[in-house]
Design an enzyme around this catalytic site. Structure first.
Site, mmCIF file in Angstrom:
data_model
loop_
_atom_site.group_PDB
_atom_site.id
_atom_site.type_symbol
_atom_site.label_atom_id
_atom_site.label_comp_id
_atom_site.label_asym_id
_atom_site.label_seq_id
_atom_site.Cartn_x
_atom_site.Cartn_y
_atom_site.Cartn_z
ATOM 1 N N ASP A 1 -7.962 10.901 12.279
ATOM 2 C CA ASP A 1 -7.818 11.987 11.396
ATOM 3 C C ASP A 1 -8.830 13.036 11.565
ATOM 4 O OD1 ASP A 1 -8.199 13.691 8.822
ATOM 5 O OD2 ASP A 1 -8.435 12.287 7.365
ATOM 6 N N GLN B 1 -11.683 17.039 9.441
ATOM 7 C CA GLN B 1 -13.028 17.616 9.345
ATOM 8 C C GLN B 1 -13.408 17.968 10.681
ATOM 9 O OE1 GLN B 1 -14.202 18.933 6.713
ATOM 10 N NE2 GLN B 1 -12.979 17.941 5.096
ATOM 11 N N LYS C 1 -8.131 24.236 6.744
ATOM 12 C CA LYS C 1 -9.560 23.871 7.175
ATOM 13 C C LYS C 1 -9.913 24.821 8.360
ATOM 14 C CE LYS C 1 -9.622 19.652 4.602
ATOM 15 N NZ LYS C 1 -9.952 19.427 3.150
ATOM 16 N N CYS D 1 -11.944 13.292 -3.027
ATOM 17 C CA CYS D 1 -10.994 12.291 -2.379
ATOM 18 C C CYS D 1 -11.492 11.310 -1.489
ATOM 19 C CB CYS D 1 -9.751 13.189 -1.712
ATOM 20 S SG CYS D 1 -9.080 14.306 -2.505
ATOM 21 N N HIS E 1 -10.721 9.792 3.757
ATOM 22 C CA HIS E 1 -10.221 10.483 2.555
ATOM 23 C C HIS E 1 -9.070 9.692 2.096
ATOM 24 C CE1 HIS E 1 -7.731 13.886 0.992
ATOM 25 N NE2 HIS E 1 -8.881 14.479 1.027
HETATM 26 C C1 LIG Z 1 -11.130 13.925 6.318
HETATM 27 C C2 LIG Z 1 -9.884 14.408 5.477
HETATM 28 N N1 LIG Z 1 -8.430 14.152 5.654
HETATM 29 C C3 LIG Z 1 -7.631 14.400 5.245
HETATM 30 C C4 LIG Z 1 -7.459 15.671 4.441
HETATM 31 C C5 LIG Z 1 -6.273 16.230 3.918
HETATM 32 O O1 LIG Z 1 -5.894 17.529 4.009
HETATM 33 P P1 LIG Z 1 -4.788 17.951 3.358
HETATM 34 O O2 LIG Z 1 -5.124 18.053 1.729
HETATM 35 O O3 LIG Z 1 -4.728 19.457 3.884
HETATM 36 O O4 LIG Z 1 -3.543 17.411 3.605
HETATM 37 C C6 LIG Z 1 -8.585 16.298 4.327
HETATM 38 C C7 LIG Z 1 -9.186 17.461 3.248
HETATM 39 O O5 LIG Z 1 -8.545 17.368 2.192
HETATM 40 C C8 LIG Z 1 -9.848 15.880 4.642
HETATM 41 O O6 LIG Z 1 -11.080 16.120 4.598
#
Ligand SMILES: Cc1ncc(COP(=O)(O)O)c(C=O)c1O
Ligand SMILES: Cc1ncc(COP(=O)(O)O)c(C=O)c1O
Lengths: 154, 420, 420, 154
Positions: free
Chosen positions: C210, C213, C236, C376, C133
């Site tokens: 990370d 998910q 999430k 993203c 991401h």
């Molecule tokens: C794999 C992953 N990493 C990071 C994020 C970032 O999360 P956030 O937007 O809540 O900071 C997301 C979701 O948007 C994600 O799916």
């Protein structure tokens, strides 16, 4: 729901999408820009070729949805061959239509096929799509105009 | 009790805040005098958040479906309302952060990486004041340490105001940033930010104003303040925690490098390199505080509906009444300016012979909530030779009767601890 | 419809989520298939937040009165629950951030300032993957750019897995950090994090996972993951926006310099210098997301009550059913692994002849919420030669009937755009 | 409400607060520590002087509320003159009392005046106050013990 969709996806839009006018990148040009819609990633690379105050050519390479592609196609129809000033006025008119949230009545004499986008104004998430090519054109054109002695950059 | 300046519909306003109906300490009514720490929330703010979570919840911008459009409109609508609340020339200049601390760190942190005219380095000076909240001290200490710049500060006068006598020695051609609080959270002092900003402008320094205590109490006009940046926090303006605001002048925001990297703040990303979105998104990496923005939007609407001028008048009236009552308690010393007109609604004091923590404890058993300690302003306490103090702080829902309860509680505290 | 693995009380669970009763697009039931973007919230989460705001709201730690004690207990209690949710050895290792993006930036940012063995500089390498991401790419690009370190990455195989063939060339003595996603938000791939972590440990590199998910879908055991840091985001895991989590190993958290400076993260402050509080507070400057922590605590309790094993089984069952249905649509190509067992519940796909944005639009008029775009994850899209895709993502409340609606909607989309 | 207060502010506590035992900083000492309660800012500077395994002196300079001051005073009464091991056992016992949320019955034979703090355990915000001096003492003592060849640092 089909009626709602049809308001958005006018036949004219789908036609331009399937058969975009003036697509591809051509020479000569005085400015090239690359615009993206960060939300959905749609991209357009666009070149303008002016001769004095006349828009001689607008060529582009666009990756995007039906709305953004069709809008770029319609835009080229509307600006190529026009005086810059006139073309900018058309741009203003299109912008007003798109930002009117569905309350602005489009003027067919000015916008021609562009009136097909009237329905898009009711879909806030799609307005950016419809404006992508126009914004790129305006940006490229301003770059040329800012440049007192336009030079070939190719 | 009629004191000129009090909000006319005070009882109606109190009804808007459900927590004020609570009883504490074995059935006693809550007397909440800790609003400078965090404010209570009106029902309309809570309801707006519930409605969002129950009916419109979705991620924003990136989501193109109906809920996504609703959530995006709610979030960006809140930005419009906040922009109006502080009279920002453009909504794009309003950056949502997680709190005021992050807003201040955002500025200090991006300046650490800035190149060109904004770069901070050896020989440069950063000017703050001795009455800052820790959140407006530590970020600048870190910036100074990391860039080799020098941190300097305004001292305080004995009556708790900025000592401006040496301003021309302090704000000089070497100064890159001047960061100061608009209203002190400990001394209550209202600082002449526009004057100091004007002086800073002359030498080309950036001006950062910590409006954490000002935004709840005073009508804020970011342009009139003369600042380049104004920071405040949602939870002190009857909004939720989890959201803060950084307003910045467009040119400066645009010239700064990004702060945090990630989703939403990019124009395009490849493995090799990325480019940034325009402001304000450039500074909003990741999923923003969406439901918090909704709550904050409702909060500033609420304050605007009551009227910031009226709220300010109310605060002044209550503060004046409180100063009078407090000074009637033997052995009590108020820190900071003694006249209500030149101060905000936080009043810190000492009670001879009883430690603030013990004062707060006794008051708590009477249902009265005040703060004891250093209030995140250790240097200001050190300046006055005290290690801690007791602080009462009012807000638009505070009544004179609550002040009476406090004063009575302080008399009781003295007798309980057998002082005097 | 009975598919093995589905949650037995699915209809009861759906009743917990008020938004699922909403109708959209002119009275059609909402079919929410965008949970990888953000999840919906059960009533108990919303109620916990309302109860906090209406009855217990106060600032924490610093406030010593009854409400302050209640709010502190609620906030720190949430930390205990989150620690239990991810099986953290110690509650002190759980840092609350504003979202997952901030959690990842916290690590990258503090490494930029670290001295000693953790310092990152020229000649050092940072390893990520092509399926990250943006929030796990950009922070490392910034770190590399700012320290002179080199960013390298795992490529992907044609079926959307990490290409581990060159692991020994990629993770070497030069590697300081390996940061990778546990479950891809675009391809759905579940990565062998423990194996990669073991390899990284051999060369002394830090491992950042990370779990944005993963945490919603899989039982997470931070120690078993082999990571030094695990990040995820509240919104999430059926919690609110405005809060994220960074778990870190105690020794590493203690060795890192502070991130943001301000209230709560200090031990003592003078104008000349400050010292830091112990972990986790060292990394939590300013008023934290209090009501958000309360909501997150209720959220992980809810997930634990349903059972993460059961939720994982449900996701797999739904994903398997969805893959089957999607692949029945002519011209549809699924990106990423094609078997449900080795993937999470986000399924991105292409539909020949119709742009994702248009697919999403048609589905939206039928009440079906999916995501269209780059999610993203631009580099992962670029790897597969596509600029964008449509993504459906399920969660514990997703039913087979909703998948049927999606598949039907896709057939309709094809006919509407006259493809095939 | 006075009853509630009285449970916290036992006479013994108020006596120690007004007349703290062993207050002030003295020499000789083998370790000096400075502890703060970041929440309310209470501070203590504390020195320990050991002779072999015996606590010969504990001296301190404390700024803080009645609970933290009285607790430091009581602590010195309980540890000075004891063998380190015994003193650490008393520390454990006091810690257990403080963390017991009011469920632990204090043992007067071990804690002496320290039993007066039983009521504090019911006030979570005050537990840190009561422990400040004890934690400082334990820290300083561990420093001396860690040092194989204790040296005068004065
Ligand atoms: C794999 C992953 N990493 C990071 C994020 C970032 O999360 P956030 O937007 O809540 O900071 C997301 C979701 O948007 C994600 O799916
Ligand atoms: C003057 C001042 N500045 C900054 C802050 C920090 O606000 P927050 O804790 O919400 O970041 C506060 C309040 O705590 C404050 O009173």
């Amino acid at each position: 729901m089909s009626a709602e969709l049809d308001a958005l996806y006018q036949e004219i839009i789908l036609d331009h999408y399937k058969n975009p006018h003036h697509a591809g990148l051509r020479e000569p040009y005085e400015a090239e820009v690359h615009h993206v819609n960060p939300t959905c990633g749609d991209e357009v690379t666009l070149r303008v070729h002016l001769d004095g105050d006349r828009v001689v050519d607008v060529s582009y390479d666009a990756l995007g949805c039906s709305i953004s592609q069709a809008s770029a196609s319609v835009m080229t129809d509307l600006v190529i061959g026009r005086r810059v000033e006139e073309a900018l006025a058309v741009h203003e008119e299109f912008l007003a239509l798109m930002q009117g949230k569905g309350t602005v009545e489009p003027d067919e004499d000015v916008l021609e096929d562009g009136i097909a986008f009237a329905g898009v104004a009711k879909f806030p998430a799609r307005v950016k799509c419809a404006l992508l090519g126009w914004m790129a054109w305006k940006d490229a054109t301003s770059q040329v105009l800012r440049n007192d002695n336009p030079q070939e950059t190719a | 009790m009629t004191i000129p300046g009090l909000l006319p519909e005070l009882e109606v306003i109190r009804k808007d805040f459900p927590i004020l109906e609570r009883t504490v300490a074995g059935g006693q009514p809550l007397v909440y005098l800790d609003s400078a720490n965090t404010s209570q929330k009106p029902q309309c703010v809570i309801d707006s958040m519930v409605d969002h979570l129950e009916r419109h919840n979705a991620n924003i911008s990136r989501a193109m479906h109906a809920l996504g459009a609703e959530a995006t409109e709610a979030f960006e609508g809140a930005r419009d309302r906040v922009a109006a609340f502080v009279k920002a020339p453009s909504r794009d200049e309003v950056v949502f952060t997680k709190n005021a601390s992050e807003a201040l760190n955002l500025v200090a942190n991006t300046l650490a990486w800035a190149k060109g005219p904004l770069a901070v380095g050896e020989g440069d000076e950063i000017v703050i004041t001795e009455m800052e909240h820790h959140s407006n001290i530590v970020p600048w200490q870190l910036l100074a340490e990391r860039t080799g710049a020098t941190l300097r500060w305004f001292g305080l006068t004995d009556d708790g105001r900025l000592d401006l006598s040496g301003v021309d020695d302090l704000i000089t051609e070497r100064t890159k940033v001047v960061s100061l609080t608009w209203v002190s959270n400990m001394l209550g002092t209202i600082n002449p930010v526009a004057d100091i900003a004007a002086r800073a402008r002359e030498v080309g320094a950036l001006v950062v104003v910590d409006a954490s205590q000002a935004a709840p109490q005073l009508p804020v006009d970011v342009v009139a303040s003369g600042a380049d940046f104004v920071a405040f926090t949602g939870h002190k303006v009857v909004g939720p925690t989890g959201i803060g605001v950084l307003w910045g002048r467009r040119e400066v925001l645009e010239a700064l490098p990004p702060f945090l990297g990630g989703g939403e703040m990019i124009a395009t990303v490849s493995m090799e390199r990325s480019t940034w979105a325009g402001i304000p998104h450039k500074f909003e990496a990741g999923t923003p505080p969406i439901v918090e923005a909704v709550g904050l939007g409702a909060a500033v609407d609420y304050l605007d509906a009551v009227g910031m001028e009226a709220i300010h008048a109310h605060e002044q009236a209550i503060t004046g009444y409180a100063l009078e009552g407090l000074l009637s308690v033997p052995g009590l010393t108020v820190l900071g300016p003694q006249d209500a007109a030149s101060r905000g609604g936080a009043v810190a004091f000492e009670l001879a012979g009883v430690h603030p923590h013990d004062v707060a404890q006794v008051l708590d058993t009477r249902g009265i909530a005040v703060r004891a300690g250093h209030h995140c302003a250790k240097p200001a306490h050190a300046r006055f030779g005290v290690q801690s103090s007791t602080r009462m702080s009012s807000y638009l829902y505070t009544t004179p009767a609550e002040i009476d309860a406090l004063v009575e509680g302080l008399h009781y505290t003295r007798s309980y601890f057998k002082v005097g």
